[in-house]
Design a protein around this motif. Structure first.
Motif, PDB file in Angstrom:
ATOM      1  N   ILE A 214     -35.863 -16.540 -47.783  1.00 21.56           N
ATOM      2  CA  ILE A 214     -36.354 -15.841 -48.973  1.00 21.56           C
ATOM      3  C   ILE A 214     -35.971 -14.374 -48.874  1.00 21.56           C
ATOM      4  O   ILE A 214     -36.284 -13.701 -47.891  1.00 21.56           O
ATOM      5  CB  ILE A 214     -37.876 -16.003 -49.102  1.00 21.56           C
ATOM      6  N   LEU A 215     -35.292 -13.888 -49.890  1.00 20.66           N
ATOM      7  CA  LEU A 215     -34.831 -12.497 -49.913  1.00 20.66           C
ATOM      8  C   LEU A 215     -35.820 -11.616 -50.672  1.00 20.66           C
ATOM      9  O   LEU A 215     -36.175 -11.912 -51.815  1.00 20.66           O
ATOM     10  CB  LEU A 215     -33.449 -12.417 -50.573  1.00 20.66           C
ATOM     11  N   VAL A 216     -36.244 -10.534 -50.020  1.00 21.11           N
ATOM     12  CA  VAL A 216     -37.137  -9.561 -50.647  1.00 21.11           C
ATOM     13  C   VAL A 216     -36.462  -8.190 -50.598  1.00 21.11           C
ATOM     14  O   VAL A 216     -36.565  -7.478 -49.596  1.00 21.11           O
ATOM     15  CB  VAL A 216     -38.507  -9.509 -49.942  1.00 21.11           C
ATOM     16  N   PRO A 217     -35.750  -7.797 -51.658  1.00 23.94           N
ATOM     17  CA  PRO A 217     -35.169  -6.455 -51.696  1.00 23.94           C
ATOM     18  C   PRO A 217     -36.286  -5.417 -51.785  1.00 23.94           C
ATOM     19  O   PRO A 217     -37.271  -5.624 -52.505  1.00 23.94           O
ATOM     20  CB  PRO A 217     -34.320  -6.468 -52.974  1.00 23.94           C
ATOM     21  N   THR A 218     -36.148  -4.329 -51.069  1.00 25.98           N
ATOM     22  CA  THR A 218     -37.174  -3.283 -51.110  1.00 25.98           C
ATOM     23  C   THR A 218     -36.518  -1.916 -51.064  1.00 25.98           C
ATOM     24  O   THR A 218     -35.551  -1.699 -50.334  1.00 25.98           O
ATOM     25  CB  THR A 218     -38.162  -3.430 -49.939  1.00 25.98           C
ATOM     26  N   ASP A 219     -37.058  -0.994 -51.864  1.00 22.37           N
ATOM     27  CA  ASP A 219     -36.578   0.389 -51.820  1.00 22.37           C
ATOM     28  C   ASP A 219     -37.643   1.315 -51.249  1.00 22.37           C
ATOM     29  O   ASP A 219     -37.518   2.527 -51.293  1.00 22.37           O
ATOM     30  CB  ASP A 219     -36.140   0.864 -53.205  1.00 22.37           C
ATOM     31  N   GLY A 220     -38.720   0.704 -50.731  1.00 19.61           N
ATOM     32  CA  GLY A 220     -39.794   1.526 -50.175  1.00 19.61           C
ATOM     33  C   GLY A 220     -40.720   2.096 -51.216  1.00 19.61           C
ATOM     34  O   GLY A 220     -41.639   2.845 -50.894  1.00 19.61           O
ATOM     35  N   SER A 221     -40.528   1.758 -52.501  1.00 21.59           N
ATOM     36  CA  SER A 221     -41.351   2.315 -53.561  1.00 21.59           C
ATOM     37  C   SER A 221     -42.596   1.472 -53.791  1.00 21.59           C
ATOM     38  O   SER A 221     -42.727   0.347 -53.287  1.00 21.59           O
ATOM     39  CB  SER A 221     -40.552   2.399 -54.867  1.00 21.59           C
ATOM     40  N   ASP A 222     -43.513   2.028 -54.571  1.00 22.50           N
ATOM     41  CA  ASP A 222     -44.750   1.332 -54.877  1.00 22.50           C
ATOM     42  C   ASP A 222     -44.487   0.004 -55.584  1.00 22.50           C
ATOM     43  O   ASP A 222     -45.240  -0.945 -55.433  1.00 22.50           O
ATOM     44  CB  ASP A 222     -45.640   2.205 -55.772  1.00 22.50           C
TER      45      ASP A 222
ATOM     46  N   VAL B 249     -38.161 -14.529 -44.040  1.00 22.64           N
ATOM     47  CA  VAL B 249     -38.031 -13.473 -45.044  1.00 22.64           C
ATOM     48  C   VAL B 249     -36.877 -12.556 -44.659  1.00 22.64           C
ATOM     49  O   VAL B 249     -36.782 -12.118 -43.510  1.00 22.64           O
ATOM     50  CB  VAL B 249     -39.335 -12.666 -45.166  1.00 22.64           C
ATOM     51  N   HIS B 250     -36.010 -12.273 -45.608  1.00 19.90           N
ATOM     52  CA  HIS B 250     -34.923 -11.314 -45.427  1.00 19.90           C
ATOM     53  C   HIS B 250     -35.288 -10.033 -46.180  1.00 19.90           C
ATOM     54  O   HIS B 250     -35.336 -10.031 -47.408  1.00 19.90           O
ATOM     55  CB  HIS B 250     -33.606 -11.869 -45.972  1.00 19.90           C
ATOM     56  N   ALA B 251     -35.583  -8.973 -45.452  1.00 20.62           N
ATOM     57  CA  ALA B 251     -35.891  -7.682 -46.076  1.00 20.62           C
ATOM     58  C   ALA B 251     -34.597  -6.884 -46.201  1.00 20.62           C
ATOM     59  O   ALA B 251     -33.962  -6.563 -45.195  1.00 20.62           O
ATOM     60  CB  ALA B 251     -36.913  -6.920 -45.246  1.00 20.62           C
ATOM     61  N   LEU B 252     -34.210  -6.590 -47.421  1.00 20.75           N
ATOM     62  CA  LEU B 252     -32.947  -5.896 -47.676  1.00 20.75           C
ATOM     63  C   LEU B 252     -33.201  -4.600 -48.434  1.00 20.75           C
ATOM     64  O   LEU B 252     -33.859  -4.592 -49.475  1.00 20.75           O
ATOM     65  CB  LEU B 252     -32.020  -6.795 -48.503  1.00 20.75           C
ATOM     66  N   SER B 253     -32.695  -3.496 -47.912  1.00 21.49           N
ATOM     67  CA  SER B 253     -32.772  -2.214 -48.610  1.00 21.49           C
ATOM     68  C   SER B 253     -31.359  -1.692 -48.821  1.00 21.49           C
ATOM     69  O   SER B 253     -30.503  -1.824 -47.938  1.00 21.49           O
ATOM     70  CB  SER B 253     -33.592  -1.198 -47.818  1.00 21.49           C
ATOM     71  N   ILE B 254     -31.136  -1.108 -49.982  1.00 20.09           N
ATOM     72  CA  ILE B 254     -29.780  -0.700 -50.356  1.00 20.09           C
ATOM     73  C   ILE B 254     -29.736   0.793 -50.649  1.00 20.09           C
ATOM     74  O   ILE B 254     -30.551   1.311 -51.413  1.00 20.09           O
ATOM     75  CB  ILE B 254     -29.302  -1.486 -51.588  1.00 20.09           C
ATOM     76  N   VAL B 255     -28.790   1.477 -50.021  1.00 17.52           N
ATOM     77  CA  VAL B 255     -28.498   2.864 -50.371  1.00 17.52           C
ATOM     78  C   VAL B 255     -27.481   2.805 -51.508  1.00 17.52           C
ATOM     79  O   VAL B 255     -26.346   2.366 -51.304  1.00 17.52           O
ATOM     80  CB  VAL B 255     -27.919   3.632 -49.170  1.00 17.52           C
ATOM     81  N   PRO B 256     -27.905   3.186 -52.725  1.00 21.24           N
ATOM     82  CA  PRO B 256     -27.060   2.943 -53.905  1.00 21.24           C
ATOM     83  C   PRO B 256     -25.719   3.656 -53.847  1.00 21.24           C
ATOM     84  O   PRO B 256     -25.598   4.772 -53.331  1.00 21.24           O
ATOM     85  CB  PRO B 256     -27.909   3.493 -55.070  1.00 21.24           C
ATOM     86  N   GLU B 257     -24.719   2.981 -54.392  1.00 20.98           N
ATOM     87  CA  GLU B 257     -23.378   3.534 -54.491  1.00 20.98           C
ATOM     88  C   GLU B 257     -22.893   3.326 -55.917  1.00 20.98           C
ATOM     89  O   GLU B 257     -22.960   2.221 -56.450  1.00 20.98           O
ATOM     90  CB  GLU B 257     -22.443   2.837 -53.509  1.00 20.98           C
ATOM     91  N   GLY B 258     -22.453   4.399 -56.556  1.00 22.21           N
ATOM     92  CA  GLY B 258     -21.998   4.304 -57.932  1.00 22.21           C
ATOM     93  C   GLY B 258     -20.521   4.611 -58.064  1.00 22.21           C
ATOM     94  O   GLY B 258     -19.797   4.682 -57.071  1.00 22.21           O
TER      95      GLY B 258
END
Length: 205
Positions: A5-13, A33-42
């Motif tokens: 199960i993937l749970v993306p998280t940005d640390g926000s509320d 559980v797969h905790a994934l956080s992404i540093v955005p790239e545009g």
């Protein structure tokens, strides 16, 4: 039925409830559980400050700590890229069976961005997507108040010689307060919504 199960998280509320839901589902099906956080790239490159990667690492570490408390297996990852593309790629590469995501970020632009990412994942993901909306308001938003609660909680559980080991930090509506005690280092987790706290013992205890 569900093994990963993937749970993306940005640390926000806005990710707090999705983490809770993801862990509950994982516990029910004995999944990882797969905790994934992404540093955005545009289009113009990586959208990061010096704090972006450490913040992302803290976000996934918080999920791992919660998973450990609940007896749920967890893996963590921090990636750089376009958020919805990176989430979809991770899901494909790791045979994810379900994605659990929040629909709101902190406030303002974050709220719009997180909602937009979730909408794209819902439309494009092969795996089922569970969306979770944040409904609780943050009550404890001050580090000193979190530290006071942490000290009282640790003292009530019999810890002596309490000293702040590092600055408290908040991710996913939970304050993590590191304390040095006579029995060794501990982390006290303070729920920023309810004010409830618990002591997570150090590795040597």
């Amino acid at each position: 039925m569900y093994q990963d199960i993937l749970v993306p998280t940005d640390g926000s509320d806005g990710t707090r409830r999705s983490i809770t839901h993801g862990l509950a589902i994982a516990d029910r099906f004995d999944a990882t559980v797969h905790a994934l956080s992404i540093v955005p790239e545009g289009p113009l490159g990586t959208l990061q400050t010096d704090e972006a990667i450490p913040a992302a690492e803290r976000a996934v570490e918080c999920v791992a700590a919660e998973a450990d408390r609940e007896g749920v297996a967890a893996v963590t990852a921090v990636e750089q890229g376009v958020p919805h593309e990176t989430i979809l790629e991770y899901a494909d590469e790791n045979d994810i069976d379900m994605i659990v995501m929040g629909t709101q970020g902190r406030t303002g632009l974050d709220r719009v961005l997180v909602g937009s990412v979730t909408e794209r994942i819902v439309r494009m993901a092969d795996a089922p997507v569970v969306t979770v909306r944040l409904t609780d308001d943050i009550r404890i938003d001050d580090a000193e108040e979190a530290e006071e609660i942490a000290r009282k909680t640790a003292a009530n559980e019999g810890y002596d010689g309490l000293a702040l080991a590092d600055q408290p930090h908040r991710t996913s509506a939970s304050w993590i307060v590191p304390l040095e005690t006579d029995a060794g280092p501990v982390h006290v987790h303070v729920d920023a919504v309810s004010g409830e706290a618990r002591v997570a013992k150090g590795p040597d205890q």
